[in-house]
Motif scaffolding. Structure first.
Motif, PDB file in Angstrom:
ATOM      1  N   CYS A 128      32.506  -9.962   9.684  1.00  0.00           N
ATOM      2  CA  CYS A 128      32.146 -10.885  10.768  1.00  0.00           C
ATOM      3  C   CYS A 128      30.702 -11.352  10.626  1.00  0.00           C
ATOM      4  CB  CYS A 128      32.337 -10.219  12.133  1.00  0.00           C
ATOM      5  SG  CYS A 128      34.043  -9.934  12.601  1.00  0.00           S
ATOM      6  N   TYR A 129      29.824 -10.420  10.308  1.00  0.00           N
ATOM      7  CA  TYR A 129      28.410 -10.786  10.203  1.00  0.00           C
ATOM      8  C   TYR A 129      28.183 -11.786   9.073  1.00  0.00           C
ATOM      9  CZ  TYR A 129      23.428 -10.733   9.977  1.00  0.00           C
ATOM     10  OH  TYR A 129      22.127 -11.153   9.982  1.00  0.00           O
ATOM     11  N   TYR A 130      28.777 -11.539   7.923  1.00  0.00           N
ATOM     12  CA  TYR A 130      28.566 -12.445   6.802  1.00  0.00           C
ATOM     13  C   TYR A 130      29.210 -13.802   7.030  1.00  0.00           C
ATOM     14  CZ  TYR A 130      26.036  -9.309   3.847  1.00  0.00           C
ATOM     15  OH  TYR A 130      25.063  -8.508   3.336  1.00  0.00           O
ATOM     16  N   MET A 131      30.287 -13.847   7.749  1.00  0.00           N
ATOM     17  CA  MET A 131      30.930 -15.129   8.037  1.00  0.00           C
ATOM     18  C   MET A 131      30.154 -15.898   9.102  1.00  0.00           C
ATOM     19  SD  MET A 131      33.500 -15.657   6.081  1.00  0.00           S
ATOM     20  CE  MET A 131      34.342 -16.998   6.919  1.00  0.00           C
ATOM     21  N   LEU A 132      29.613 -15.200  10.092  1.00  0.00           N
ATOM     22  CA  LEU A 132      28.983 -15.861  11.234  1.00  0.00           C
ATOM     23  C   LEU A 132      27.461 -15.928  11.150  1.00  0.00           C
ATOM     24  CD1 LEU A 132      31.149 -14.187  13.996  1.00  0.00           C
ATOM     25  CD2 LEU A 132      31.512 -16.410  12.893  1.00  0.00           C
ATOM     26  N   ARG A 133      26.853 -15.001  10.414  1.00  0.00           N
ATOM     27  CA  ARG A 133      25.406 -14.916  10.261  1.00  0.00           C
ATOM     28  C   ARG A 133      24.673 -14.765  11.599  1.00  0.00           C
ATOM     29  NH1 ARG A 133      27.327 -18.435   6.806  1.00  0.00           N
ATOM     30  NH2 ARG A 133      27.017 -18.131   4.601  1.00  0.00           N
ATOM     31  N   ASN A 134      25.305 -14.051  12.503  1.00  0.00           N
ATOM     32  CA  ASN A 134      24.699 -13.801  13.799  1.00  0.00           C
ATOM     33  C   ASN A 134      25.166 -12.429  14.271  1.00  0.00           C
ATOM     34  OD1 ASN A 134      24.859 -13.772  16.880  1.00  0.00           O
ATOM     35  ND2 ASN A 134      23.555 -15.547  16.489  1.00  0.00           N
TER      36      ASN A 134
ATOM     37  N   ILE B  51      43.229 -10.403  10.527  1.00  0.00           N
ATOM     38  CA  ILE B  51      42.891 -10.688  11.929  1.00  0.00           C
ATOM     39  C   ILE B  51      41.413 -11.033  12.036  1.00  0.00           C
ATOM     40  CG2 ILE B  51      42.677  -9.659  14.232  1.00  0.00           C
ATOM     41  CD1 ILE B  51      45.250  -8.043  13.552  1.00  0.00           C
ATOM     42  N   THR B  52      40.579 -10.271  11.321  1.00  0.00           N
ATOM     43  CA  THR B  52      39.133 -10.515  11.332  1.00  0.00           C
ATOM     44  C   THR B  52      38.806 -11.907  10.825  1.00  0.00           C
ATOM     45  OG1 THR B  52      38.720  -8.154  10.979  1.00  0.00           O
ATOM     46  CG2 THR B  52      36.911  -9.665  10.474  1.00  0.00           C
ATOM     47  N   MET B  53      39.374 -12.274   9.670  1.00  0.00           N
ATOM     48  CA  MET B  53      39.090 -13.594   9.101  1.00  0.00           C
ATOM     49  C   MET B  53      39.585 -14.704  10.019  1.00  0.00           C
ATOM     50  SD  MET B  53      37.240 -13.264   6.507  1.00  0.00           S
ATOM     51  CE  MET B  53      37.263 -14.965   6.006  1.00  0.00           C
TER      52      MET B  53
ATOM     53  N   ASN C 106      38.230 -19.178  13.365  1.00  0.00           N
ATOM     54  CA  ASN C 106      38.405 -19.871  14.642  1.00  0.00           C
ATOM     55  C   ASN C 106      37.068 -20.110  15.326  1.00  0.00           C
ATOM     56  OD1 ASN C 106      41.179 -20.025  14.381  1.00  0.00           O
ATOM     57  ND2 ASN C 106      41.564 -18.172  15.570  1.00  0.00           N
ATOM     58  N   LEU C 107      36.207 -19.099  15.328  1.00  0.00           N
ATOM     59  CA  LEU C 107      34.896 -19.263  15.951  1.00  0.00           C
ATOM     60  C   LEU C 107      34.043 -20.278  15.191  1.00  0.00           C
ATOM     61  CD1 LEU C 107      33.033 -18.385  18.245  1.00  0.00           C
ATOM     62  CD2 LEU C 107      32.142 -16.607  16.725  1.00  0.00           C
TER      63      LEU C 107
ATOM     64  N   GLN D 121      26.584 -23.510   1.793  1.00  0.00           N
ATOM     65  CA  GLN D 121      26.989 -24.868   1.450  1.00  0.00           C
ATOM     66  C   GLN D 121      28.470 -24.983   1.108  1.00  0.00           C
ATOM     67  OE1 GLN D 121      24.368 -26.076  -1.700  1.00  0.00           O
ATOM     68  NE2 GLN D 121      22.599 -26.220  -0.361  1.00  0.00           N
ATOM     69  N   LEU D 122      29.151 -23.855   0.964  1.00  0.00           N
ATOM     70  CA  LEU D 122      30.568 -23.876   0.605  1.00  0.00           C
ATOM     71  C   LEU D 122      31.429 -24.231   1.819  1.00  0.00           C
ATOM     72  CD1 LEU D 122      30.879 -20.626  -1.539  1.00  0.00           C
ATOM     73  CD2 LEU D 122      30.870 -22.988  -2.365  1.00  0.00           C
ATOM     74  N   PRO D 123      32.567 -24.885   1.576  1.00  0.00           N
ATOM     75  CA  PRO D 123      33.530 -25.088   2.665  1.00  0.00           C
ATOM     76  C   PRO D 123      34.058 -23.742   3.164  1.00  0.00           C
ATOM     77  CG  PRO D 123      34.073 -26.451   0.739  1.00  0.00           C
ATOM     78  CD  PRO D 123      32.965 -25.523   0.329  1.00  0.00           C
ATOM     79  N   ASP D 124      34.558 -23.709   4.383  1.00  0.00           N
ATOM     80  CA  ASP D 124      35.003 -22.461   5.005  1.00  0.00           C
ATOM     81  C   ASP D 124      36.037 -21.710   4.163  1.00  0.00           C
ATOM     82  OD1 ASP D 124      33.341 -22.886   7.134  1.00  0.00           O
ATOM     83  OD2 ASP D 124      34.912 -23.627   8.484  1.00  0.00           O
TER      84      ASP D 124
END
Length: 177
Positions: free
Chosen positions: A18-24, A57-59, A64-65, A112-115
């Motif tokens: 979650c942290y690496y995907m959201l950076r928050n 589920i995490t991804m 979604n967020l 810079q990469l797409p999701d």
């Protein structure tokens, strides 16, 4: 396995992803909580590959967020979190500076990469999942995972080469050896 044991076994992987995907950090913590609420509401005891299922589920929660809040990506630096988590090993100032520069460059390329590409790279190199676990997590074929990883690395490599050529030209232009 009890719910507590399940949480203890997978909460760090879920949070890290979650942290690496959201950076928050706050969003990652909130989403980690939401993931386990979702898991515990399901019939998780009958799931065959529990880790892959939880990571799927995490991804899904992360993507979604991100779709709802595209601007949230820029809030926190991965580099700060990595340095907080690093063991208190004594390093020279030069080593620390070089590591920070490399991590910042990696983060910049990853952002810079797409999701779709960012998610497979995050799961592979940060979540340390195998190709088959990523395929199961994202519910896509193994070949698609491989092609997305290849494409993402190719994009990042081209951007890095372009950046390095620009730096070398700039140094030659100003007479720096």
């Amino acid at each position: 396995m009890t719910e507590r044991e399940l949480f203890d076994a997978y909460n760090k992987d879920v949070y890290r992803t979650c942290y690496y995907m959201l950076r928050n950090a706050q969003d990652a913590e909130d989403l980690c909580h939401d993931v386990f609420v979702t898991v515990f509401r399901q019939d998780w005891r009958n799931v065959g590959h529990i880790r892959a299922w939880i990571m799927r589920i995490t991804m899904n929660h992360c993507l979604n967020l991100l779709r709802r809040n595209q601007t949230q990506r820029e809030k926190q630096s991965q580099v700060e979190w990595l340095h907080e988590q690093t063991a208190a090993a004594v390093k020279s100032v030069d080593t620390v500076v070089l590591e920070r520069a490399a991590a910042a460059e990696w983060e910049h390329l990853l952002r810079q990469l797409p999701d779709k590409l960012m998610s497979v790279i995050t799961l592979r190199y940060i979540g340390e999942l195998s190709i088959s676990e990523i395929a199961e997590t994202l519910n896509i074929p193994v070949g698609t995972v491989k092609s997305r990883i290849h494409k993402a690395l190719k994009i990042m490599r081209k951007k890095l080469e372009r950046h390095n050529r620009y730096e070398v030209k700039g140094e030659e232009q100003y007479g720096t050896p």
